[in-house]
Enzyme design. Structure first.
Site, PDB file in Angstrom:
ATOM      1  N   SER A  23       0.830  -1.197   0.000  1.00  0.00           N
ATOM      2  CA  SER A  23       0.000   0.000   0.000  1.00  0.00           C
ATOM      3  C   SER A  23       0.874   1.259   0.000  1.00  0.00           C
ATOM      4  O   SER A  23       1.666   1.454  -0.914  1.00  0.00           O
ATOM      5  CB  SER A  23      -0.966  -0.038   1.190  1.00  0.00           C
ATOM      6  OG  SER A  23      -1.992   0.923   1.042  1.00  0.00           O
ATOM      7  N   ASP A  59      -8.485  -2.919  -7.094  1.00  0.00           N
ATOM      8  CA  ASP A  59      -7.912  -2.674  -5.772  1.00  0.00           C
ATOM      9  C   ASP A  59      -8.970  -2.069  -4.847  1.00  0.00           C
ATOM     10  O   ASP A  59      -9.527  -1.006  -5.111  1.00  0.00           O
ATOM     11  CB  ASP A  59      -6.725  -1.720  -5.903  1.00  0.00           C
ATOM     12  CG  ASP A  59      -6.006  -1.496  -4.595  1.00  0.00           C
ATOM     13  OD1 ASP A  59      -6.523  -0.701  -3.784  1.00  0.00           O
ATOM     14  OD2 ASP A  59      -4.955  -2.110  -4.371  1.00  0.00           O
ATOM     15  N   HIS A  83      -6.378  -6.177  -1.674  1.00  0.00           N
ATOM     16  CA  HIS A  83      -5.374  -5.144  -1.394  1.00  0.00           C
ATOM     17  C   HIS A  83      -4.330  -5.773  -0.498  1.00  0.00           C
ATOM     18  O   HIS A  83      -4.656  -6.393   0.511  1.00  0.00           O
ATOM     19  CB  HIS A  83      -6.036  -3.949  -0.696  1.00  0.00           C
ATOM     20  CG  HIS A  83      -5.144  -2.761  -0.513  1.00  0.00           C
ATOM     21  ND1 HIS A  83      -4.769  -1.951  -1.564  1.00  0.00           N
ATOM     22  CD2 HIS A  83      -4.568  -2.225   0.597  1.00  0.00           C
ATOM     23  CE1 HIS A  83      -4.007  -0.960  -1.115  1.00  0.00           C
ATOM     24  NE2 HIS A  83      -3.857  -1.108   0.191  1.00  0.00           N
TER      25      HIS A  83
END
Length: 406
Positions: free
Chosen positions: A188, A284, A351
């Site tokens: 991330s 995502d 994710h």
């Protein structure tokens, strides 16, 4: 509180994990209770004691830190650095909020964390990297380890770039300077950081050292949201301006674009000289929730159900998400022409797939063709075979572990 700016969402709002399309729902608690994933290794927090003298401190001025588990045997001279993610803060209010959390202060960080997925110490869970020196660098600056400024009145220190340097210097002194091979990874906001710092990481080592980088869920796109605006560009603009990020962005980009645009990976990946692997879900979930259809852009709440559960998306909404996938594939088209780079873009609603055991390496983990994520990353890192894997569009992939929210 600005929905976009804080904490990401890993482990905070995920309440259910949907495996595949028709396999039913399995809660995280039930899943981790299964025997194969019981009792992950817990690794303690190490504070970087010399960091304060260099001004390398968290948002609140506390010491930065990392979790370090020593390698052994064939992995004793191999190093894996995982940069933690956790969103960004782009205004004073949200940064003050963040500095009172684990993403802004080591005073609030867990003293021990489980090492799973790409950090696991078990060969059956992490076949290529289980016995390496494995480090998780904690994230407490709110700008993907790239800011260098401060706001005295608010008591905020934006020192991400200094934290990066302090952590690397400390690890080099603990043996990383002797590495025969090294992999910089991140998830991330940490995945964006692994792109930003990839070439810097390469420069730490002799040319004889095999050095590569992995960005997991870090391919944030400069895209238009459902209201016709650019929510993520607005957030990144605040981060770059407030935290003094411009001077730490590649000049090859800032000489041609506004620095805010150079915080987006799509304008960075072409100039990264070090071999880079992009692992990303085509749909995502963080970007759907915070960039494509955030509540601030969803005036009539039309996206509320779709935002939480992909199975509740209407056909027009799915068409919109397919357009996002197409944009992502367009962004990586030139990147994938380099044989040194790797790619694994699966058509999942997910994710950060490298730091979850069920998605990194398990009997039913996501696959493209006949290879899963861990095998694909390992094949690429060790040059066993080139990896340029792109999955077919939703709903054809039945190996996904799709995230669903309440």
């Amino acid at each position: 509180m600005n929905f976009l700016s804080v904490f990401g969402f890993i482990g905070l709002v995920v309440l259910k994990l949907v495996q595949g399309m028709e396999n039913g729902n399995v809660s995280d608690m039930q899943y981790w209770g299964r025997g194969f994933y019981n009792r992950p290794l817990l690794v303690g927090l190490t504070l970087i004691n010399g960091a304060a003298a260099k001004g390398a401190v968290c948002l609140d001025g506390s010491l930065p830190g990392y979790h370090f588990h020593r390698g052994y045997g064939s992995g004793s001279n191999s190093w894996l650095i995982q940069l933690e993610g956790g969103g960004w803060c782009g205004n004073i209010r949200n940064c003050i909020y963040s500095k009172r959390s684990r993403h802004g202060s080591s005073l609030h960080m867990e003293k021990q964390i489980p090492f799973v997925g790409i950090l696991s110490n078990k060969a059956v869970e992490n076949p290529d990297f289980f016995n390496w020196n494995r480090i998780k660098v904690r994230y407490c600056d709110g700008a993907s380890f790239s800011g260098d400024s401060q706001h005295e009145a608010a008591g905020l220190y934006f020192r991400g770039q200094r934290i990066w340097h302090a952590a690397m210097e400390d690890l080099m002194s603990k043996g990383m300077r002797y590495a025969k091979q090294a992999l910089l990874s991140g998830c991330s906001a940490g995945g964006l950081a692994s792109i930003l710092h990839c070439d810097e990481f390469r420069e730490l080592f002799p040319r004889t050292t095999r050095v590569k980088c992995l960005s997991d869920a870090g391919l944030f796109l400069d895209t238009i949201d459902v209201s016709g605006r650019r929510s993520l560009r607005n957030l990144f603009g605040g981060v770059v301006t407030l935290q003094g990020v411009k001077k730490n962005l590649p000049r090859s980009c800032t000489s041609r674009f506004n620095p805010i645009l150079c915080f987006f990976p799509q304008r960075l990946i072409a100039s990264v000289r070090t071999p880079l692997f992009l692992l990303n879900a085509a749909y995502d979930t963080w970007q759907i929730q915070a960039s494509l259809a955030p509540p601030s852009a969803d005036y009539r709440w039309n996206w509320n159900d779709c935002r939480k559960n992909y199975a509740r998306c209407s056909q027009p909404q799915l068409k919109y998400l397919q357009g996002f996938r197409n944009q992502m594939l367009g962004v990586v088209r030139g990147f994938s022409r380099s044989h040194q780079n790797g790619l694994f873009i699966n058509s999942c609603f997910a994710h950060c797939q490298a730091e979850r055991q069920d998605t990194w390496f398990a009997h039913d983990s996501p696959h493209i063709g006949n290879r899963g994520i861990a095998q694909s990353v390992g094949n690429w890192f060790f040059d066993r075979v080139g990896v340029q894997a792109i999955g077919c569009p939703y709903p054809c992939d039945r190996t996904c572990h799709n995230l669903v929210f309440n």
